[in-house]
Design a protein around this motif. Structure first.
Motif, PDB file in Angstrom:
ATOM      1  N   LEU A 113       0.989  -1.124  -0.082  1.00 11.79           N
ATOM      2  CA  LEU A 113      -0.070  -0.063   0.038  1.00 11.79           C
ATOM      3  C   LEU A 113       0.959   1.072  -0.035  1.00 11.79           C
ATOM      4  O   LEU A 113       1.845   1.279   0.882  1.00 11.79           O
ATOM      5  CB  LEU A 113      -0.950  -0.062   1.320  1.00 11.79           C
ATOM      6  CG  LEU A 113      -1.921   1.372   1.313  1.00 11.79           C
ATOM      7  CD1 LEU A 113      -2.692   1.180   0.211  1.00 11.79           C
ATOM      8  CD2 LEU A 113      -2.502   1.131   2.803  1.00 11.79           C
TER       9      LEU A 113
ATOM     10  N   CYS B 199      -1.768  -1.379  -4.147  1.00 14.77           N
ATOM     11  CA  CYS B 199      -2.819  -0.216  -4.023  1.00 14.77           C
ATOM     12  C   CYS B 199      -2.244   1.038  -3.322  1.00 14.77           C
ATOM     13  O   CYS B 199      -1.393   0.928  -2.903  1.00 14.77           O
ATOM     14  CB  CYS B 199      -3.927  -0.648  -2.979  1.00 14.77           C
ATOM     15  SG  CYS B 199      -4.574  -2.234  -3.424  1.00 14.77           S
TER      16      CYS B 199
ATOM     17  N   LYS C 240     -10.491   2.928   3.449  1.00 19.70           N
ATOM     18  CA  LYS C 240     -10.595   1.740   2.598  1.00 19.70           C
ATOM     19  C   LYS C 240      -9.976   0.529   2.903  1.00 19.70           C
ATOM     20  O   LYS C 240     -10.317  -0.557   2.726  1.00 19.70           O
ATOM     21  CB  LYS C 240     -10.719   2.389   1.129  1.00 19.70           C
ATOM     22  CG  LYS C 240     -11.071   1.036   0.253  1.00 19.70           C
ATOM     23  CD  LYS C 240     -10.986   1.404  -1.182  1.00 19.70           C
ATOM     24  CE  LYS C 240     -11.402   0.339  -2.142  1.00 19.70           C
ATOM     25  NZ  LYS C 240     -11.312   0.986  -3.614  1.00 19.70           N
ATOM     26  N   TYR C 241      -8.690   0.819   3.403  1.00 19.84           N
ATOM     27  CA  TYR C 241      -7.450  -0.245   3.430  1.00 19.84           C
ATOM     28  C   TYR C 241      -7.024  -0.594   4.588  1.00 19.84           C
ATOM     29  O   TYR C 241      -6.406  -1.425   5.190  1.00 19.84           O
ATOM     30  CB  TYR C 241      -6.232   0.100   2.510  1.00 19.84           C
ATOM     31  CG  TYR C 241      -6.738   0.324   1.185  1.00 19.84           C
ATOM     32  CD1 TYR C 241      -6.813  -0.904   0.402  1.00 19.84           C
ATOM     33  CD2 TYR C 241      -6.766   1.528   0.535  1.00 19.84           C
ATOM     34  CE1 TYR C 241      -7.207  -0.720  -0.897  1.00 19.84           C
ATOM     35  CE2 TYR C 241      -7.157   1.759  -0.811  1.00 19.84           C
ATOM     36  CZ  TYR C 241      -7.190   0.759  -1.571  1.00 19.84           C
ATOM     37  OH  TYR C 241      -7.400   0.752  -2.784  1.00 19.84           O
TER      38      TYR C 241
ATOM     39  N   ASP D 125      -7.203  -4.203   5.962  1.00 14.18           N
ATOM     40  CA  ASP D 125      -6.521  -5.324   5.341  1.00 14.18           C
ATOM     41  C   ASP D 125      -5.141  -5.493   5.910  1.00 14.18           C
ATOM     42  O   ASP D 125      -4.565  -4.882   6.588  1.00 14.18           O
ATOM     43  CB  ASP D 125      -6.306  -4.669   3.933  1.00 14.18           C
ATOM     44  CG  ASP D 125      -7.560  -4.523   3.398  1.00 14.18           C
ATOM     45  OD1 ASP D 125      -8.735  -5.168   3.555  1.00 14.18           O
ATOM     46  OD2 ASP D 125      -7.706  -3.923   2.176  1.00 14.18           O
TER      47      ASP D 125
ATOM     48  N   TRP E 167      -1.013  -6.080   5.066  1.00 11.88           N
ATOM     49  CA  TRP E 167       0.038  -5.389   3.926  1.00 11.88           C
ATOM     50  C   TRP E 167       1.109  -5.897   4.418  1.00 11.88           C
ATOM     51  O   TRP E 167       1.800  -5.974   5.674  1.00 11.88           O
ATOM     52  CB  TRP E 167      -0.173  -3.986   4.019  1.00 11.88           C
ATOM     53  CG  TRP E 167      -1.456  -3.377   3.699  1.00 11.88           C
ATOM     54  CD1 TRP E 167      -2.513  -2.907   4.373  1.00 11.88           C
ATOM     55  CD2 TRP E 167      -2.002  -3.398   2.243  1.00 11.88           C
ATOM     56  NE1 TRP E 167      -3.657  -2.515   3.853  1.00 11.88           N
ATOM     57  CE2 TRP E 167      -3.228  -2.815   2.448  1.00 11.88           C
ATOM     58  CE3 TRP E 167      -1.578  -3.693   1.238  1.00 11.88           C
ATOM     59  CZ2 TRP E 167      -4.056  -2.711   1.583  1.00 11.88           C
ATOM     60  CZ3 TRP E 167      -2.334  -3.362   0.070  1.00 11.88           C
ATOM     61  CH2 TRP E 167      -3.545  -2.949   0.329  1.00 11.88           C
TER      62      TRP E 167
END
Length: 141
Positions: free
Chosen positions: A4, A31, A66-67, A70, A72
């Protein structure tokens, strides 16, 4: 491998870095996001990348929110503002890095000078992320 890339507006530097890293290895999930996402791409950044054959026009300018949930392998900040906000990033992150670049969208002067700043920063981003790729990612894949 999931990476990211964070910036403040997610319209220019992070987008170019995203494009380069994805071009180095399409098997990496890349991303990009902004701590204060602008919601749009910088047209000159898109043009500078297109000039060297990398199309980022389909990218979206997304909020880091949004992330956050998640996982990473790397979260990389490319501007000072995002680097300062990064400690508040609550996602599951194995490695945090800062690879900083000037913001060409803040360049002032003639059209030629402003364009030259976009090209300079684009080339610096390519070199910085190629070094990151060779030293950090390639040995792992």
């Amino acid at each position: 491998m999931k990476v990211l890339i964070l910036c403040t507006g997610n319209s220019c530097r992070s987008q170019m870095a995203h494009g380069f890293l994805q071009s180095f290895d399409p098997n990496i999930t890349v991303c990009s996001a902004g701590t204060e996402a602008s919601g749009k791409l910088n047209a000159k950044a898109v043009q500078a990348m297109k000039e060297i054959g990398i199309d980022i026009s389909h990218h979206t300018s997304d909020s880091v929110e949004k992330y956050l949930g998640d996982e990473w392998d790397y979260v990389i900040t490319v501007c000072g503002g995002a680097n300062e906000a990064c400690p508040s990033f609550l996602g599951n992150v194995k490695n945090r890095l800062h690879i900083g670049f000037d913001d060409p969208s803040h360049a002032v002067g003639t059209d030629e000078f402003i364009w030259s700043e976009f090209i300079r920063v684009r080339d610096e981003i390519k070199a910085g992320f190629w070094k990151f790729y060779i030293e950090e990612i390639k040995p792992q894949v």
